[in-house]
Design a protein around this motif. Structure first.
Motif, PDB file in Angstrom:
ATOM      1  N   PHE A  25      30.122  58.128  52.577  1.00 47.66           N
ATOM      2  CA  PHE A  25      28.850  57.408  52.585  1.00 47.66           C
ATOM      3  C   PHE A  25      27.839  58.228  51.806  1.00 47.66           C
ATOM      4  O   PHE A  25      27.826  59.456  51.900  1.00 47.66           O
ATOM      5  CB  PHE A  25      28.361  57.250  54.033  1.00 47.66           C
ATOM      6  CG  PHE A  25      26.974  56.680  54.172  1.00 47.66           C
ATOM      7  CD1 PHE A  25      26.775  55.317  54.310  1.00 47.66           C
ATOM      8  CD2 PHE A  25      25.854  57.510  54.175  1.00 47.66           C
ATOM      9  CE1 PHE A  25      25.488  54.790  54.451  1.00 47.66           C
ATOM     10  CE2 PHE A  25      24.572  56.992  54.312  1.00 47.66           C
ATOM     11  CZ  PHE A  25      24.396  55.634  54.449  1.00 47.66           C
ATOM     12  N   TYR A  26      27.009  57.540  51.054  1.00 48.17           N
ATOM     13  CA  TYR A  26      25.851  58.197  50.446  1.00 48.17           C
ATOM     14  C   TYR A  26      24.813  57.133  50.119  1.00 48.17           C
ATOM     15  O   TYR A  26      25.136  55.966  49.929  1.00 48.17           O
ATOM     16  CB  TYR A  26      26.215  59.007  49.191  1.00 48.17           C
ATOM     17  CG  TYR A  26      26.810  58.224  48.063  1.00 48.17           C
ATOM     18  CD1 TYR A  26      26.011  57.678  47.066  1.00 48.17           C
ATOM     19  CD2 TYR A  26      28.188  58.032  47.983  1.00 48.17           C
ATOM     20  CE1 TYR A  26      26.566  56.956  46.027  1.00 48.17           C
ATOM     21  CE2 TYR A  26      28.747  57.315  46.956  1.00 48.17           C
ATOM     22  CZ  TYR A  26      27.933  56.778  45.980  1.00 48.17           C
ATOM     23  OH  TYR A  26      28.491  56.057  44.954  1.00 48.17           O
ATOM     24  N   ASP A  27      23.571  57.576  50.121  1.00 43.79           N
ATOM     25  CA  ASP A  27      22.497  56.705  49.696  1.00 43.79           C
ATOM     26  C   ASP A  27      21.341  57.558  49.209  1.00 43.79           C
ATOM     27  O   ASP A  27      21.342  58.781  49.362  1.00 43.79           O
ATOM     28  CB  ASP A  27      22.061  55.717  50.785  1.00 43.79           C
ATOM     29  CG  ASP A  27      21.455  56.360  52.018  1.00 43.79           C
ATOM     30  OD1 ASP A  27      21.096  57.548  52.000  1.00 43.79           O
ATOM     31  OD2 ASP A  27      21.323  55.663  53.043  1.00 43.79           O
ATOM     32  N   SER A 137      18.050  61.880  49.477  1.00 46.09           N
ATOM     33  CA  SER A 137      19.465  61.525  49.334  1.00 46.09           C
ATOM     34  C   SER A 137      20.244  62.032  50.534  1.00 46.09           C
ATOM     35  O   SER A 137      19.969  63.125  51.039  1.00 46.09           O
ATOM     36  CB  SER A 137      20.056  62.164  48.075  1.00 46.09           C
ATOM     37  OG  SER A 137      19.329  61.797  46.925  1.00 46.09           O
ATOM     38  N   THR A 138      21.224  61.259  50.952  1.00 46.74           N
ATOM     39  CA  THR A 138      22.109  61.639  52.048  1.00 46.74           C
ATOM     40  C   THR A 138      23.541  61.452  51.590  1.00 46.74           C
ATOM     41  O   THR A 138      23.875  60.425  50.994  1.00 46.74           O
ATOM     42  CB  THR A 138      21.839  60.764  53.287  1.00 46.74           C
ATOM     43  OG1 THR A 138      20.456  60.880  53.641  1.00 46.74           O
ATOM     44  CG2 THR A 138      22.698  61.202  54.460  1.00 46.74           C
ATOM     45  N   VAL A 139      24.383  62.446  51.876  1.00 47.65           N
ATOM     46  CA  VAL A 139      25.795  62.388  51.530  1.00 47.65           C
ATOM     47  C   VAL A 139      26.595  62.780  52.774  1.00 47.65           C
ATOM     48  O   VAL A 139      26.325  63.811  53.387  1.00 47.65           O
ATOM     49  CB  VAL A 139      26.138  63.339  50.360  1.00 47.65           C
ATOM     50  CG1 VAL A 139      27.628  63.301  50.044  1.00 47.65           C
ATOM     51  CG2 VAL A 139      25.321  62.989  49.117  1.00 47.65           C
ATOM     52  N   VAL A 140      27.581  61.947  53.121  1.00 48.71           N
ATOM     53  CA  VAL A 140      28.391  62.177  54.318  1.00 48.71           C
ATOM     54  C   VAL A 140      29.862  62.228  53.939  1.00 48.71           C
ATOM     55  O   VAL A 140      30.366  61.331  53.260  1.00 48.71           O
ATOM     56  CB  VAL A 140      28.166  61.060  55.367  1.00 48.71           C
ATOM     57  CG1 VAL A 140      29.053  61.283  56.590  1.00 48.71           C
ATOM     58  CG2 VAL A 140      26.697  60.979  55.763  1.00 48.71           C
ATOM     59  N   HIS A 141      30.524  63.266  54.411  1.00 46.66           N
ATOM     60  CA  HIS A 141      31.978  63.384  54.299  1.00 46.66           C
ATOM     61  C   HIS A 141      32.541  63.354  55.720  1.00 46.66           C
ATOM     62  O   HIS A 141      32.129  64.167  56.556  1.00 46.66           O
ATOM     63  CB  HIS A 141      32.374  64.692  53.603  1.00 46.66           C
ATOM     64  CG  HIS A 141      32.055  64.698  52.141  1.00 46.66           C
ATOM     65  ND1 HIS A 141      32.959  64.306  51.181  1.00 46.66           N
ATOM     66  CD2 HIS A 141      30.920  65.017  51.483  1.00 46.66           C
ATOM     67  CE1 HIS A 141      32.396  64.400  49.985  1.00 46.66           C
ATOM     68  NE2 HIS A 141      31.152  64.821  50.140  1.00 46.66           N
ATOM     69  N   VAL A 142      33.425  62.403  55.997  1.00 51.86           N
ATOM     70  CA  VAL A 142      34.006  62.294  57.337  1.00 51.86           C
ATOM     71  C   VAL A 142      35.302  63.091  57.405  1.00 51.86           C
ATOM     72  O   VAL A 142      35.983  63.290  56.393  1.00 51.86           O
ATOM     73  CB  VAL A 142      34.244  60.828  57.760  1.00 51.86           C
ATOM     74  CG1 VAL A 142      32.938  60.052  57.810  1.00 51.86           C
ATOM     75  CG2 VAL A 142      35.233  60.135  56.865  1.00 51.86           C
ATOM     76  N   HIS A 143      35.621  63.535  58.617  1.00 47.84           N
ATOM     77  CA  HIS A 143      36.825  64.347  58.834  1.00 47.84           C
ATOM     78  C   HIS A 143      37.954  63.587  59.519  1.00 47.84           C
ATOM     79  O   HIS A 143      39.105  64.012  59.447  1.00 47.84           O
ATOM     80  CB  HIS A 143      36.493  65.568  59.698  1.00 47.84           C
ATOM     81  CG  HIS A 143      35.458  66.464  59.116  1.00 47.84           C
ATOM     82  ND1 HIS A 143      35.522  66.965  57.837  1.00 47.84           N
ATOM     83  CD2 HIS A 143      34.316  66.951  59.644  1.00 47.84           C
ATOM     84  CE1 HIS A 143      34.478  67.722  57.604  1.00 47.84           C
ATOM     85  NE2 HIS A 143      33.721  67.730  58.684  1.00 47.84           N
ATOM     86  N   ASN A 144      37.624  62.511  60.217  1.00 47.76           N
ATOM     87  CA  ASN A 144      38.641  61.864  61.042  1.00 47.76           C
ATOM     88  C   ASN A 144      38.191  60.444  61.412  1.00 47.76           C
ATOM     89  O   ASN A 144      37.137  59.979  60.974  1.00 47.76           O
ATOM     90  CB  ASN A 144      38.903  62.705  62.306  1.00 47.76           C
ATOM     91  CG  ASN A 144      37.617  63.065  63.035  1.00 47.76           C
ATOM     92  OD1 ASN A 144      36.682  62.278  63.087  1.00 47.76           O
ATOM     93  ND2 ASN A 144      37.573  64.271  63.594  1.00 47.76           N
ATOM     94  N   ASN A 145      38.995  59.783  62.250  1.00 46.08           N
ATOM     95  CA  ASN A 145      38.671  58.413  62.664  1.00 46.08           C
ATOM     96  C   ASN A 145      37.389  58.352  63.480  1.00 46.08           C
ATOM     97  O   ASN A 145      36.668  57.345  63.415  1.00 46.08           O
ATOM     98  CB  ASN A 145      39.833  57.799  63.449  1.00 46.08           C
ATOM     99  CG  ASN A 145      40.990  57.426  62.542  1.00 46.08           C
ATOM    100  OD1 ASN A 145      40.802  57.180  61.352  1.00 46.08           O
ATOM    101  ND2 ASN A 145      42.201  57.397  63.089  1.00 46.08           N
ATOM    102  N   LEU A 146      37.095  59.388  64.236  1.00 45.98           N
ATOM    103  CA  LEU A 146      35.849  59.418  64.987  1.00 45.98           C
ATOM    104  C   LEU A 146      34.653  59.379  64.018  1.00 45.98           C
ATOM    105  O   LEU A 146      33.680  58.663  64.260  1.00 45.98           O
ATOM    106  CB  LEU A 146      35.774  60.667  65.876  1.00 45.98           C
ATOM    107  CG  LEU A 146      34.513  60.821  66.724  1.00 45.98           C
ATOM    108  CD1 LEU A 146      34.280  59.613  67.623  1.00 45.98           C
ATOM    109  CD2 LEU A 146      34.600  62.098  67.551  1.00 45.98           C
ATOM    110  N   GLY A 147      34.755  60.097  62.929  1.00 50.39           N
ATOM    111  CA  GLY A 147      33.703  60.077  61.918  1.00 50.39           C
ATOM    112  C   GLY A 147      33.544  58.706  61.285  1.00 50.39           C
ATOM    113  O   GLY A 147      32.422  58.233  61.056  1.00 50.39           O
ATOM    114  N   ARG A 148      34.665  58.046  61.016  1.00 53.57           N
ATOM    115  CA  ARG A 148      34.604  56.695  60.441  1.00 53.57           C
ATOM    116  C   ARG A 148      33.986  55.711  61.436  1.00 53.57           C
ATOM    117  O   ARG A 148      33.151  54.879  61.068  1.00 53.57           O
ATOM    118  CB  ARG A 148      35.992  56.243  59.988  1.00 53.57           C
ATOM    119  CG  ARG A 148      36.428  56.931  58.692  1.00 53.57           C
ATOM    120  CD  ARG A 148      37.785  56.445  58.197  1.00 53.57           C
ATOM    121  NE  ARG A 148      38.893  57.169  58.807  1.00 53.57           N
ATOM    122  CZ  ARG A 148      39.242  58.423  58.509  1.00 53.57           C
ATOM    123  NH1 ARG A 148      38.579  59.085  57.586  1.00 53.57           N
ATOM    124  NH2 ARG A 148      40.253  59.009  59.095  1.00 53.57           N
TER     125      ARG A 148
END
Length: 169
Positions: A25-27, A137-148
């Motif tokens: 995700f990013y915006d 700006s925001t940038v998100v990197h998820v690690h797992n299904n909980l993050g998704r």
């Protein structure tokens, strides 16, 4: 008068643009900002210190819910040390709910990490066609299904929260 807030691409000239590839995700939202004499850190501090009360209330709800899933309570967006001047902050320092990971006069990047994701937030001073503005700006990197799963709720809310925070700049 309210600042005009527009959604835009993460500025290619910003340091946080390096984190966009592979992001879940990013915006980015921008607003005109004629105060070119202020540092990016000062703008971050001034803006986040004026976070709308309803956003802090939502953060409180978020904090109560996520601890049930083993995630950390990050506190409120206004939780800044008002006695510490912007120029005193160094990389590694905590600035509100985030830790400072990059600092220049033109841009600051702050982050928070937990087992489900890493989030980075940038406040950068930009100029286009001779007009100064700031970009959040925001940038998100998820690690797992909980993050998704977390981002299913936070992603849409962020599109409302980020402009509301930036409107206080």
């Amino acid at each position: 008068m309210r600042n005009k807030i527009t959604e835009t691409a993460v500025p290619a000239s910003s340091k946080i643009a390096e984190d966009v590839p592979g992001a879940y995700f990013y915006d980015c939202f921008q607003t005109p900002f004629p105060h070119t004499d202020l540092s990016a850190m000062q703008i971050y501090m001034d803006t986040f210190a004026k976070t709308p009360d309803w956003v802090n209330a939502m953060m409180g709800i978020r904090n109560r819910v996520v601890v049930l899933f083993g995630l950390k309570n990050v506190g409120g967006m206004k939780a800044l040390n008002k006695s510490k001047p912007a120029e005193a902050y160094q990389v590694g320092d905590k600035a509100g709910i985030f830790s400072l990971v990059y600092k220049s006069d033109e841009e600051v990047i702050l982050c928070d990490s937990d087992k489900h994701l890493d989030v980075k937030v940038s406040v950068s001073k930009q100029t286009r066609d001779g007009q100064p503005f700031i970009a959040l700006s925001t940038v998100v990197h998820v690690h797992n299904n909980l993050g998704r799963a977390y981002m299913l709720f936070v992603g849409p809310a962020h599109k409302i929260i980020a402009p509301a925070v930036l409107a206080r700049a």
